[in-house]
Design a protein around this motif. Structure first.
Motif, PDB file in Angstrom:
ATOM      1  N   THR A  99       0.834  -1.202   0.000  1.00  0.00           N
ATOM      2  CA  THR A  99       0.000   0.000   0.000  1.00  0.00           C
ATOM      3  C   THR A  99       0.869   1.253   0.000  1.00  0.00           C
ATOM      4  O   THR A  99       2.022   1.224   0.437  1.00  0.00           O
ATOM      5  N   PRO A 100       0.334   2.376  -0.482  1.00  0.00           N
ATOM      6  CA  PRO A 100       1.125   3.608  -0.563  1.00  0.00           C
ATOM      7  C   PRO A 100       1.380   4.217   0.807  1.00  0.00           C
ATOM      8  O   PRO A 100       0.604   4.028   1.757  1.00  0.00           O
ATOM      9  N   GLY A 101       2.490   4.949   0.932  1.00  0.00           N
ATOM     10  CA  GLY A 101       2.785   5.664   2.171  1.00  0.00           C
ATOM     11  C   GLY A 101       3.203   4.748   3.297  1.00  0.00           C
ATOM     12  O   GLY A 101       3.784   3.679   3.089  1.00  0.00           O
ATOM     13  N   ASN A 102       2.861   5.149   4.509  1.00  0.00           N
ATOM     14  CA  ASN A 102       3.305   4.413   5.700  1.00  0.00           C
ATOM     15  C   ASN A 102       2.163   3.645   6.355  1.00  0.00           C
ATOM     16  O   ASN A 102       2.136   3.462   7.574  1.00  0.00           O
ATOM     17  N   LEU A 103       1.205   3.190   5.541  1.00  0.00           N
ATOM     18  CA  LEU A 103       0.128   2.362   6.079  1.00  0.00           C
ATOM     19  C   LEU A 103       0.707   1.046   6.576  1.00  0.00           C
ATOM     20  O   LEU A 103       1.478   0.401   5.879  1.00  0.00           O
ATOM     21  N   GLN A 104       0.332   0.651   7.786  1.00  0.00           N
ATOM     22  CA  GLN A 104       1.027  -0.465   8.429  1.00  0.00           C
ATOM     23  C   GLN A 104       0.115  -1.533   9.001  1.00  0.00           C
ATOM     24  O   GLN A 104       0.439  -2.712   8.957  1.00  0.00           O
ATOM     25  N   LEU A 256      -1.201  -0.801  -8.328  1.00  0.00           N
ATOM     26  CA  LEU A 256      -1.840  -1.697  -7.370  1.00  0.00           C
ATOM     27  C   LEU A 256      -2.960  -0.965  -6.633  1.00  0.00           C
ATOM     28  O   LEU A 256      -4.021  -1.535  -6.356  1.00  0.00           O
ATOM     29  N   PHE A 257      -2.717   0.333  -6.336  1.00  0.00           N
ATOM     30  CA  PHE A 257      -3.756   1.174  -5.748  1.00  0.00           C
ATOM     31  C   PHE A 257      -3.808   2.500  -6.498  1.00  0.00           C
ATOM     32  O   PHE A 257      -2.770   3.103  -6.805  1.00  0.00           O
ATOM     33  N   ALA A 258      -5.015   2.980  -6.767  1.00  0.00           N
ATOM     34  CA  ALA A 258      -5.192   4.171  -7.603  1.00  0.00           C
ATOM     35  C   ALA A 258      -4.610   5.424  -6.968  1.00  0.00           C
ATOM     36  O   ALA A 258      -4.230   6.357  -7.680  1.00  0.00           O
ATOM     37  N   SER A 259      -4.536   5.473  -5.644  1.00  0.00           N
ATOM     38  CA  SER A 259      -3.971   6.652  -4.976  1.00  0.00           C
ATOM     39  C   SER A 259      -2.571   6.956  -5.495  1.00  0.00           C
ATOM     40  O   SER A 259      -2.149   8.123  -5.535  1.00  0.00           O
ATOM     41  N   SER A 260      -1.855   5.927  -5.901  1.00  0.00           N
ATOM     42  CA  SER A 260      -0.477   6.100  -6.357  1.00  0.00           C
ATOM     43  C   SER A 260      -0.393   6.920  -7.641  1.00  0.00           C
ATOM     44  O   SER A 260       0.641   7.518  -7.928  1.00  0.00           O
ATOM     45  N   HIS A 261      -1.470   6.933  -8.431  1.00  0.00           N
ATOM     46  CA  HIS A 261      -1.473   7.747  -9.649  1.00  0.00           C
ATOM     47  C   HIS A 261      -1.440   9.238  -9.334  1.00  0.00           C
ATOM     48  O   HIS A 261      -0.985  10.041 -10.147  1.00  0.00           O
ATOM     49  N   PHE A 262      -1.949   9.601  -8.166  1.00  0.00           N
ATOM     50  CA  PHE A 262      -2.251  10.999  -7.895  1.00  0.00           C
ATOM     51  C   PHE A 262      -1.380  11.625  -6.815  1.00  0.00           C
ATOM     52  O   PHE A 262      -1.648  12.734  -6.355  1.00  0.00           O
ATOM     53  N   GLY A 263      -0.348  10.919  -6.399  1.00  0.00           N
ATOM     54  CA  GLY A 263       0.601  11.510  -5.468  1.00  0.00           C
ATOM     55  C   GLY A 263       0.085  11.700  -4.061  1.00  0.00           C
ATOM     56  O   GLY A 263       0.665  12.468  -3.295  1.00  0.00           O
ATOM     57  N   ALA A 264      -0.990  11.012  -3.699  1.00  0.00           N
ATOM     58  CA  ALA A 264      -1.541  11.152  -2.343  1.00  0.00           C
ATOM     59  C   ALA A 264      -1.225   9.898  -1.536  1.00  0.00           C
ATOM     60  O   ALA A 264      -1.154   8.789  -2.080  1.00  0.00           O
ATOM     61  N   GLU A 265      -1.019  10.084  -0.239  1.00  0.00           N
ATOM     62  CA  GLU A 265      -0.794   8.971   0.678  1.00  0.00           C
ATOM     63  C   GLU A 265      -1.881   9.007   1.744  1.00  0.00           C
ATOM     64  O   GLU A 265      -1.786   9.736   2.729  1.00  0.00           O
ATOM     65  N   PRO A 266      -2.971   8.264   1.519  1.00  0.00           N
ATOM     66  CA  PRO A 266      -4.114   8.342   2.431  1.00  0.00           C
ATOM     67  C   PRO A 266      -3.752   7.932   3.850  1.00  0.00           C
ATOM     68  O   PRO A 266      -2.827   7.143   4.074  1.00  0.00           O
ATOM     69  N   ASP A 267      -4.513   8.477   4.790  1.00  0.00           N
ATOM     70  CA  ASP A 267      -4.321   8.119   6.194  1.00  0.00           C
ATOM     71  C   ASP A 267      -4.956   6.768   6.513  1.00  0.00           C
ATOM     72  O   ASP A 267      -4.476   6.043   7.377  1.00  0.00           O
ATOM     73  N   SER A 287      -1.914   3.903   9.235  1.00  0.00           N
ATOM     74  CA  SER A 287      -0.600   3.995   9.868  1.00  0.00           C
ATOM     75  C   SER A 287      -0.697   3.435  11.285  1.00  0.00           C
ATOM     76  O   SER A 287      -1.787   3.340  11.868  1.00  0.00           O
ATOM     77  N   ALA A 288       0.435   3.080  11.849  1.00  0.00           N
ATOM     78  CA  ALA A 288       0.434   2.536  13.205  1.00  0.00           C
ATOM     79  C   ALA A 288      -0.148   3.538  14.194  1.00  0.00           C
ATOM     80  O   ALA A 288      -0.910   3.175  15.097  1.00  0.00           O
ATOM     81  N   GLU A 289       0.189   4.811  14.019  1.00  0.00           N
ATOM     82  CA  GLU A 289      -0.308   5.829  14.952  1.00  0.00           C
ATOM     83  C   GLU A 289      -1.821   5.908  14.924  1.00  0.00           C
ATOM     84  O   GLU A 289      -2.478   5.939  15.977  1.00  0.00           O
TER      85      GLU A 289
END
Length: 438
Positions: A99-104, A256-267, A287-289
């Motif tokens: 998944t995009p970003g720091n989703l954990q 793999l996820f559409a968010s990656s096309h648009f430069g966003a890293e969802p929470d 994210s873990a937090e």
């Protein structure tokens, strides 16, 4: 039911014993393989809808079926929130990796609707706020909570949604946008979100919920910078961005996820549909937090994280990473050009749009002006007639959707061959030509 079924007998049993909850595409399925459906009367169909964007790696994918069978031999149910088990642990770790970003951390459930409702609960718990903003024409499910987020009264009539603290901002629907010129919006359309927050909320915003590409609304692809701006506005108000990737996830758009096309890293990112190639499974990942805001007992699902479905999901992700996502991107680029030619040829094709193997063909009455004086009048009857013609005359299955019910939905299994795509497009061309003349 008797041993020897026919299309008619299956339909009759449905009429008598199954609630009329969906306008059927009317193909009773006896067997399905790859991109092909077979009914009880021996007819074969090219499937360009994949069970509403579900069987992404093809009907009856051997690796997925084998993974599920192997897990069935081990154990079927242990309730993943009572007894830790390996399929759930491995799938959660894999999702954190892809998944995009720091989703954990993930919570597993049974459907996209459950994933959305769980994500909203988590956002409320983490932020301590309650209000949600979603998009007009968006779709997030049909239970009372998720229905409150859905921006279409066609799904809400007689249902009285229970969440009163939900507002809706304008969708980036460039073809029918009353504030933008031409057939596209720009990132400034996201500023309507700021306006809605300022006029419809009380300053207690927990989350903004959006589909990176809006499926049920008619395959609406936002302009570059729009999703990033939405996230920026959400964070400016101490709220989270929830990306609903139930329909767009797992390779559908060529990532793999559409968010990656648009430069966003969802929470928080919600998933279902293609995650296990047809087995019932949903998830939301944070994210873990954010995830650690949940305490024991805050959320639970008896069947969530079913080990058989999780084993199937792992095999699905492995198949997608073995070249299918890249092929989807290439097919999508080719398809965009072919559908653009269709738009140029026929006046009744108002706009074609999409990304990867998620494309919409919007059909219109070209001589009449549409809602708000923007773009031609939507023609839902024509869209239904074309879909019916494809199914009945060409043995091609294609769904119909959109806010105005006038958009043909081109969403085949991602393993579709170029030859099958060409056949589907040829039959679509013939269907549009024939039906518009009639």
């Amino acid at each position: 039911m008797s041993e020897h079924q026919t299309n008619s007998s299956v339909k009759a049993t449905y009429d008598e014993h199954v609630m009329p909850i969906w306008k059927s595409l009317n193909v009773p399925i006896k067997q399905a393989t790859g991109c092909t459906l077979e009914d009880f009367d021996g007819n074969e169909y090219l499937d360009l809808f994949s069970g509403i964007s579900v069987t992404n790696v093809g009907h009856g994918n051997e690796a997925v079926v084998d993974a599920a069978k192997d897990q069935l031999d081990e154990f079927v149910h242990g309730c993943s929130y009572v007894h830790p088990n390996e399929p759930v642990a491995t799938l959660a770790e894999t999702i954190a990796d892809v998944t995009p970003g720091n989703l954990q951390k993930s919570f597993f459930c049974n459907s996209g609707t459950e994933a959305v409702e769980g994500a909203v609960k988590l956002a409320r718990k983490y932020t301590g706020s309650k209000e949600i903003v979603a998009l007009e024409m968006g779709f997030h499910g049909r239970t009372l909570g998720s229905l409150s987020l859905t921006g279409n009264n066609a799904y809400k009539k007689g249902m009285a949604p229970t969440l009163n603290d939900v507002s809706h901002a304008a969708a980036p629907y460039g073809y029918r946008c009353s504030t933008c010129e031409g057939d596209s919006c720009d990132e400034s359309c996201a500023d309507d979100l700021e306006h809605v927050i300022g006029t419809h909320t009380s300053g207690d915003l927990a989350a903004v919920v959006v589909e990176p590409v809006m499926g049920e609304a008619g395959i609406i692809v936002p302009p570059e910078g729009w999703l990033e701006r939405v996230q920026e506005i959400a964070h400016d108000h101490d709220a989270l961005l929830i990306a609903d990737e139930v329909q767009t996830g797992y390779g559908r758009t060529g990532e793999l996820f559409a968010s990656s096309h648009f430069g966003a890293e969802p929470d928080i990112l919600t998933q279902a549909k293609g995650i296990a190639n047809g087995l019932p499974l949903g998830a939301f990942t944070a994210s873990a937090e954010v995830a650690d805001a949940f305490e024991a007992g805050d959320h639970l699902s008896t069947f969530g994280g079913n080990p058989v479905a999780c084993a199937a999901a792992l095999a699905t992700i492995e198949a997608l990473q073995d070249g299918i996502v890249e092929e989807t991107r290439e097919h999508g680029e080719w398809l965009e050009g072919e559908l653009g030619a269709l738009e140029e040829e026929f006046d009744v094709v108002g706009q074609t749009r999409g990304i990867g193997l998620m494309h919409g063909i919007e059909l219109v009455e070209p001589t009449e002006t549409g809602p708000h004086g923007v773009a031609p009048q939507p023609d839902a009857e024509l869209a239904t007639a074309v879909s019916d013609h494809l199914r009945e005359e060409s043995n091609v299955v294609m769904g119909v959707g959109g806010y105005y019910k006038n958009v043909l939905r081109f969403q085949p299994p991602l393993i579709i061959s170029r030859e099958q795509l060409e056949h589907g497009l040829s039959e679509l061309h013939r269907a549009v030509e024939t039906v518009q003349e009639a």
